[in-house]
Structures are given as structure tokens and as C-alpha cells.
Write a protein that holds these residues in place. Sequence first.
Motif, short mmCIF file in Angstrom:
data_model
loop_
_atom_site.label_atom_id
_atom_site.label_comp_id
_atom_site.label_asym_id
_atom_site.label_seq_id
_atom_site.Cartn_x
_atom_site.Cartn_y
_atom_site.Cartn_z
N PRO A 49 -0.84 -6.56 13.93
CA PRO A 49 -1.63 -5.18 13.20
C PRO A 49 -0.58 -4.36 12.65
CG PRO A 49 -2.08 -5.82 15.60
CD PRO A 49 -0.92 -6.77 15.13
N MET A 50 -1.14 -4.01 11.36
CA MET A 50 -0.48 -3.16 10.57
C MET A 50 -0.93 -1.73 10.58
SD MET A 50 -0.60 -5.64 7.21
CE MET A 50 -2.13 -6.45 7.34
N ASP A 51 0.04 -0.68 10.66
CA ASP A 51 -0.35 0.47 10.48
C ASP A 51 -0.93 0.97 9.04
OD1 ASP A 51 0.75 1.16 13.00
OD2 ASP A 51 2.97 1.67 11.86
N VAL A 52 -2.11 1.86 9.08
CA VAL A 52 -2.76 2.24 7.90
C VAL A 52 -2.30 3.50 7.63
CG1 VAL A 52 -4.96 2.81 6.84
CG2 VAL A 52 -4.47 0.72 8.12
N THR A 53 -1.97 3.95 6.24
CA THR A 53 -1.28 5.37 6.03
C THR A 53 -2.55 6.05 5.22
OG1 THR A 53 0.86 4.54 6.25
CG2 THR A 53 0.42 6.52 5.06
N ALA A 54 -2.88 7.38 5.38
CA ALA A 54 -3.63 7.97 4.86
C ALA A 54 -2.80 8.14 3.14
CB ALA A 54 -3.83 9.43 5.22
N GLY A 55 -3.91 7.58 2.31
CA GLY A 55 -3.60 7.79 0.82
C GLY A 55 -2.95 6.61 0.18
N LEU A 77 -10.47 -3.15 10.15
CA LEU A 77 -9.61 -1.82 10.46
C LEU A 77 -10.32 -1.28 11.50
CD1 LEU A 77 -7.99 0.30 9.15
CD2 LEU A 77 -9.96 1.24 7.90
N ALA A 78 -9.52 -1.08 12.44
CA ALA A 78 -9.78 -0.36 13.78
C ALA A 78 -10.99 -1.26 14.31
CB ALA A 78 -10.55 1.09 13.61
N PRO A 119 -12.81 2.61 -0.03
CA PRO A 119 -11.85 3.57 -0.86
C PRO A 119 -10.43 3.77 0.03
CG PRO A 119 -13.50 4.75 0.47
CD PRO A 119 -13.95 3.21 0.57
N MET A 120 -9.55 4.32 -0.82
CA MET A 120 -8.39 4.56 -0.20
C MET A 120 -8.39 5.44 1.09
SD MET A 120 -5.22 7.03 -1.85
CE MET A 120 -6.19 6.97 -3.21
N PRO A 121 -7.70 5.06 2.32
CA PRO A 121 -7.81 5.65 3.49
C PRO A 121 -7.66 7.15 3.41
CG PRO A 121 -6.57 3.66 3.68
CD PRO A 121 -6.54 3.76 2.09
N LEU A 122 -8.40 7.86 4.09
CA LEU A 122 -8.46 9.29 4.35
C LEU A 122 -7.66 9.64 5.50
CD1 LEU A 122 -9.49 11.95 3.52
CD2 LEU A 122 -11.57 11.48 4.93
N SER A 123 -7.31 8.90 6.49
CA SER A 123 -6.37 8.93 7.57
C SER A 123 -5.64 7.77 8.19
CB SER A 123 -7.31 9.66 8.72
OG SER A 123 -8.35 8.65 9.07
N ASP A 124 -4.62 8.28 8.93
CA ASP A 124 -3.84 7.16 9.33
C ASP A 124 -4.60 6.42 10.43
OD1 ASP A 124 -1.66 8.34 7.79
OD2 ASP A 124 -0.69 9.14 9.53
N VAL A 125 -4.16 5.24 10.56
CA VAL A 125 -5.12 4.33 11.59
C VAL A 125 -3.55 3.53 12.39
CG1 VAL A 125 -6.61 2.70 12.22
CG2 VAL A 125 -7.08 4.02 10.22
N PRO A 126 -3.10 3.88 13.14
CA PRO A 126 -1.81 3.27 13.73
C PRO A 126 -2.36 1.82 14.18
CG PRO A 126 -1.79 5.52 14.50
CD PRO A 126 -3.12 5.16 13.62
N MET A 127 -1.54 0.85 13.91
CA MET A 127 -1.72 -0.78 14.12
C MET A 127 -3.33 -1.01 14.16
SD MET A 127 1.40 -1.27 15.13
CE MET A 127 1.26 -2.61 16.24
N GLY A 128 -3.83 -0.58 13.01
CA GLY A 128 -5.37 -0.67 12.80
C GLY A 128 -5.84 -1.74 12.04
N LEU A 129 -4.81 -2.24 11.05
CA LEU A 129 -5.46 -3.15 10.11
C LEU A 129 -4.98 -4.79 10.42
CD1 LEU A 129 -6.77 -3.48 7.39
CD2 LEU A 129 -4.37 -3.16 6.41
N THR A 130 -5.84 -5.60 10.60
CA THR A 130 -5.56 -7.09 10.94
C THR A 130 -6.38 -7.70 9.89
OG1 THR A 130 -7.55 -7.06 12.45
CG2 THR A 130 -5.30 -6.62 13.27
N ALA A 131 -5.89 -9.22 9.78
CA ALA A 131 -6.70 -10.17 8.71
C ALA A 131 -6.37 -11.35 9.31
CB ALA A 131 -5.95 -9.98 7.26
N THR A 132 -7.57 -12.30 8.98
CA THR A 132 -7.55 -13.59 9.36
C THR A 132 -7.19 -14.24 8.04
OG1 THR A 132 -8.86 -13.44 11.30
CG2 THR A 132 -8.64 -15.66 10.52
#
Length: 162
Positions: A49-55, A77-78, A119-132
Amino acid sequence: MNIKYADLLDEVLPSLLADPSDPVTENAIKRSVIELCQSAWIWKHLTDPMDVTAGEAVYDMEVPMGATVAKVLSVELAGEPLGSQSIGWLDHVNPAWRSSPGQPVWFTQTNMRQIMLAPMPLSDVPMGLTATLALMPSQTSTTFPQWIADQYLYVLADGALA
């Protein structure tokens, strides 16, 4: 556990009429492994899981040493799946998708090592991004996963002979 490409030489060399050098045959084996993984997507990898950062829209995908991405199979995402779209489609539907913040619903790619949220993330999502991901050995790899050789030995040998 990994295996060296040279460990498959005994499966290929006896079938050759000429006796090419081991490095030439080893390279043919490597190409066979890469082509199988690239076309059949047999080697799957779940990213940490990766942190997503706003902007911030672009995220690097970490893969095991000696591997590269053959295809992004899915992105979440989340816990919610994101749709895959081309840059052209995104430009057509929302020309400002690169700079207008919002809740990401799609992902796209400009290269195989990164994904771009749209679109570009509006808010932070800690550990929210995963991919297969579907992986394949990199061109500079010297080994590949043992289980691929165990399951696809004859396919790899036939591919190297071709």
C-alpha cells in the motif's frame, strides 16, 4: 526462490543441431521467459500500500529486483477499484483532469513504472493505493522465479529453440 537462466541449458542444448555457445542459448532462454511472462501475465505481484497525497497524481510502482512491469492489471484507492483509461479519453472527457482536484476514479499511464490518478487527488489517503501487476524479468536479470521453470519448463525450452 529464483533459478538462473543457465540452469535450463540442459533442456535446450540437446535439441539443437548445431552447438551454439552457452551464452547465446542462455539469452534465448531469457527471451523465452520474458515473452511468456509478457504475453500470458503469469507472474503477478501485489504492491505494498502506498500513501496518496493531495495534489499528487503520479505514483511509482515498486517491483522486485530483476523484474519489470508487463501490465498493470488493477488499481484500487481506499479499497475501491479505479478504471483504466487512456490519456486521450481523459483529455476528451475532462480536459482539466491533470490539474483539477477531485476524487480519483480512473488511472492512466505514461510509462510502465508509474500510474497517474485522474482526477488529481483532493485529499490524502494514507496507505490507500494498491495495484496488481503482471511482471516479467528485466533485460538485465540473471535469474527468474523457480516456479515459472517448474510449471512452464517445456514451453520455455520450446520458446528458446524457436
